[in-house]
Scaffold this motif. Sequence first.
Motif, PDB file in Angstrom:
ATOM      1  N   ALA A  63     -25.793  30.742  -6.157  1.00 55.40           N
ATOM      2  CA  ALA A  63     -26.334  29.542  -6.782  1.00 55.40           C
ATOM      3  C   ALA A  63     -26.313  28.172  -5.912  1.00 55.40           C
ATOM      4  O   ALA A  63     -25.380  28.457  -4.688  1.00 55.40           O
ATOM      5  CB  ALA A  63     -24.827  29.055  -7.398  1.00 55.40           C
ATOM      6  N   PRO A  64     -26.930  27.103  -5.960  1.00 55.80           N
ATOM      7  CA  PRO A  64     -27.330  25.881  -5.138  1.00 55.80           C
ATOM      8  C   PRO A  64     -25.829  25.583  -5.466  1.00 55.80           C
ATOM      9  O   PRO A  64     -25.021  25.535  -6.667  1.00 55.80           O
ATOM     10  CB  PRO A  64     -27.848  25.227  -6.125  1.00 55.80           C
ATOM     11  N   ALA A  65     -25.558  24.907  -3.938  1.00 56.90           N
ATOM     12  CA  ALA A  65     -23.731  23.882  -3.816  1.00 56.90           C
ATOM     13  C   ALA A  65     -23.974  23.483  -5.261  1.00 56.90           C
ATOM     14  O   ALA A  65     -24.528  22.080  -5.076  1.00 56.90           O
ATOM     15  CB  ALA A  65     -23.852  23.320  -2.489  1.00 56.90           C
ATOM     16  N   GLY A  66     -22.836  23.109  -5.472  1.00 58.96           N
ATOM     17  CA  GLY A  66     -22.752  21.930  -7.033  1.00 58.96           C
ATOM     18  C   GLY A  66     -23.288  22.467  -7.942  1.00 58.96           C
ATOM     19  O   GLY A  66     -22.765  21.655  -9.010  1.00 58.96           O
ATOM     20  N   ALA A  67     -23.466  24.062  -7.741  1.00 61.13           N
ATOM     21  CA  ALA A  67     -23.919  24.038  -9.400  1.00 61.13           C
ATOM     22  C   ALA A  67     -23.088  24.070 -10.480  1.00 61.13           C
ATOM     23  O   ALA A  67     -21.618  24.445  -9.979  1.00 61.13           O
ATOM     24  CB  ALA A  67     -24.799  25.019  -9.512  1.00 61.13           C
ATOM     25  N   HIS A  68     -23.227  24.194 -11.634  1.00 63.20           N
ATOM     26  CA  HIS A  68     -22.021  23.973 -12.677  1.00 63.20           C
ATOM     27  C   HIS A  68     -22.007  25.164 -13.119  1.00 63.20           C
ATOM     28  O   HIS A  68     -20.442  25.275 -12.846  1.00 63.20           O
ATOM     29  CB  HIS A  68     -23.586  23.815 -14.315  1.00 63.20           C
ATOM     30  N   VAL A  69     -22.475  26.966 -12.343  1.00 62.83           N
ATOM     31  CA  VAL A  69     -21.698  27.467 -12.644  1.00 62.83           C
ATOM     32  C   VAL A  69     -20.211  27.690 -11.493  1.00 62.83           C
ATOM     33  O   VAL A  69     -19.348  28.404 -11.879  1.00 62.83           O
ATOM     34  CB  VAL A  69     -22.424  28.633 -12.565  1.00 62.83           C
ATOM     35  N   LEU A  70     -20.464  26.955 -10.580  1.00 62.70           N
ATOM     36  CA  LEU A  70     -19.884  26.971  -9.325  1.00 62.70           C
ATOM     37  C   LEU A  70     -18.671  25.923  -9.841  1.00 62.70           C
ATOM     38  O   LEU A  70     -17.371  26.741  -8.845  1.00 62.70           O
ATOM     39  CB  LEU A  70     -20.232  26.562  -8.069  1.00 62.70           C
ATOM     40  N   GLU A  71     -18.577  24.614 -10.272  1.00 65.23           N
ATOM     41  CA  GLU A  71     -17.834  23.589 -10.583  1.00 65.23           C
ATOM     42  C   GLU A  71     -17.247  23.166 -11.388  1.00 65.23           C
ATOM     43  O   GLU A  71     -16.111  22.936 -11.381  1.00 65.23           O
ATOM     44  CB  GLU A  71     -18.418  22.536  -9.701  1.00 65.23           C
ATOM     45  N   ALA A  72     -18.275  23.611 -12.457  1.00 67.53           N
ATOM     46  CA  ALA A  72     -17.707  22.616 -13.471  1.00 67.53           C
ATOM     47  C   ALA A  72     -17.349  24.239 -15.203  1.00 67.53           C
ATOM     48  O   ALA A  72     -17.884  23.085 -16.342  1.00 67.53           O
ATOM     49  CB  ALA A  72     -18.257  22.066 -14.351  1.00 67.53           C
ATOM     50  N   GLU A  73     -17.600  25.212 -14.616  1.00 66.52           N
ATOM     51  CA  GLU A  73     -17.242  26.235 -15.995  1.00 66.52           C
ATOM     52  C   GLU A  73     -15.676  27.018 -15.042  1.00 66.52           C
ATOM     53  O   GLU A  73     -15.672  28.280 -15.924  1.00 66.52           O
ATOM     54  CB  GLU A  73     -18.234  27.230 -16.160  1.00 66.52           C
ATOM     55  N   LEU A  74     -14.628  25.979 -14.824  1.00 70.32           N
ATOM     56  CA  LEU A  74     -13.824  26.691 -15.111  1.00 70.32           C
ATOM     57  C   LEU A  74     -13.245  28.317 -13.809  1.00 70.32           C
ATOM     58  O   LEU A  74     -11.948  28.741 -14.693  1.00 70.32           O
ATOM     59  CB  LEU A  74     -12.603  27.252 -16.580  1.00 70.32           C
ATOM     60  N   GLY A  75     -14.011  28.608 -13.284  1.00 70.07           N
ATOM     61  CA  GLY A  75     -14.613  30.145 -12.427  1.00 70.07           C
ATOM     62  C   GLY A  75     -14.435  31.169 -13.685  1.00 70.07           C
ATOM     63  O   GLY A  75     -14.218  32.297 -13.259  1.00 70.07           O
ATOM     64  N   THR A  76     -15.046  30.511 -14.553  1.00 67.08           N
ATOM     65  CA  THR A  76     -15.200  31.973 -15.293  1.00 67.08           C
ATOM     66  C   THR A  76     -16.631  32.889 -14.664  1.00 67.08           C
ATOM     67  O   THR A  76     -15.642  34.439 -14.910  1.00 67.08           O
ATOM     68  CB  THR A  76     -16.565  31.162 -16.988  1.00 67.08           C
ATOM     69  N   SER A  77     -17.409  32.768 -13.575  1.00 68.61           N
ATOM     70  CA  SER A  77     -17.691  33.327 -13.502  1.00 68.61           C
ATOM     71  C   SER A  77     -16.624  34.156 -11.579  1.00 68.61           C
ATOM     72  O   SER A  77     -17.382  35.693 -12.096  1.00 68.61           O
ATOM     73  CB  SER A  77     -18.858  32.301 -12.237  1.00 68.61           C
ATOM     74  N   ALA A  78     -16.010  34.168 -11.636  1.00 63.47           N
ATOM     75  CA  ALA A  78     -15.282  35.102 -11.037  1.00 63.47           C
ATOM     76  C   ALA A  78     -14.288  35.766 -12.189  1.00 63.47           C
ATOM     77  O   ALA A  78     -13.894  37.094 -12.093  1.00 63.47           O
ATOM     78  CB  ALA A  78     -13.978  34.048  -9.870  1.00 63.47           C
TER      79      ALA A  78
END
Length: 322
Positions: A63-78
Amino acid sequence: MREAMAGADVGDDVLDGDPTLAALQTRVADLLGVEAALWTPTGCMANTIALMHHLTRGDRFLAPAGAHVLEAELGTSAWLAGGLPTPLAHDAGPGRPTPAAVTAIAGASGPYFSLRTSLLCLENTHNGAGGAVTPVDEHRALVAAARDAGLAVHLDGARIWHAAAALGVPVSALTAGVDTVSVCLSKGLGAPMGSVVAGSAAFVDGAWRLRKMLGGGIRQGGVVGAAGLVALDQAGDLGGDHARAARLAEGLQALGWPVIAPDTNIVLVPTASPAPLVAALLDAGVRAVPFGPGVRFVTHRDVDDADIEAVLERAATLPAPS
């Protein structure tokens, strides 16, 4: 919008369906150029559903650096989707990685113990980069690079309505080739809540189960679905928000403020001391928020031309930030 909510035709979406939510989902799917769509209470849930669908535990996704899925969703992707996030540098411009960057990480296979990269997450517009827009040709090239590397593609299109308005293209031009896409009905469009995740009919069949797993069983969802339908009717107003953001940026620049020219409706003012600037603005009757190494202003449907001029008059009483 509140009148539409009060008069909404409703059912039980957990059991036999809510007619207003169904109408909203069909309309969004048509606008996005995909087979089906599912309403969710939040954009975070919409993105999480998509990532849970695409990722096997331990998979790497890009994902692009600073993307919402990386920075603003409390790590739900992981945490919930089990993915290992890898940020891509903005080597094509703010918020925009190049196809070569995708290929460099995901294009070559390694031994069995290597990370398996299975997904590319795009974001248009890129919120963290100040609402930066990815043009149609760049979007298509990124999707093609992902396909060549064997990756699925999810598009976080929370602000895709803004991207389409800025480029003067149909929304479907910016979703071409993706497997799944999420869109927001509140950011800029004015609904009090709600996002939609969309893709193939088979994906949405599974997304119903994932939404329920995440606590998203919706009963009389037509009450908020009606707000979403009105919000879509208001998408044509976004150009005015962009024009007001441009006017704000130009006015602040004329006052000597270090402003990043906006693509859409987000105006960023880089500064080494955002907190004092936010406090000074608040004392002057202007509300803004700290955002990374700076301060962010956002225009929207509740801000008119007179408000922009008032902000500039009050900003003129403050020292230019550095």
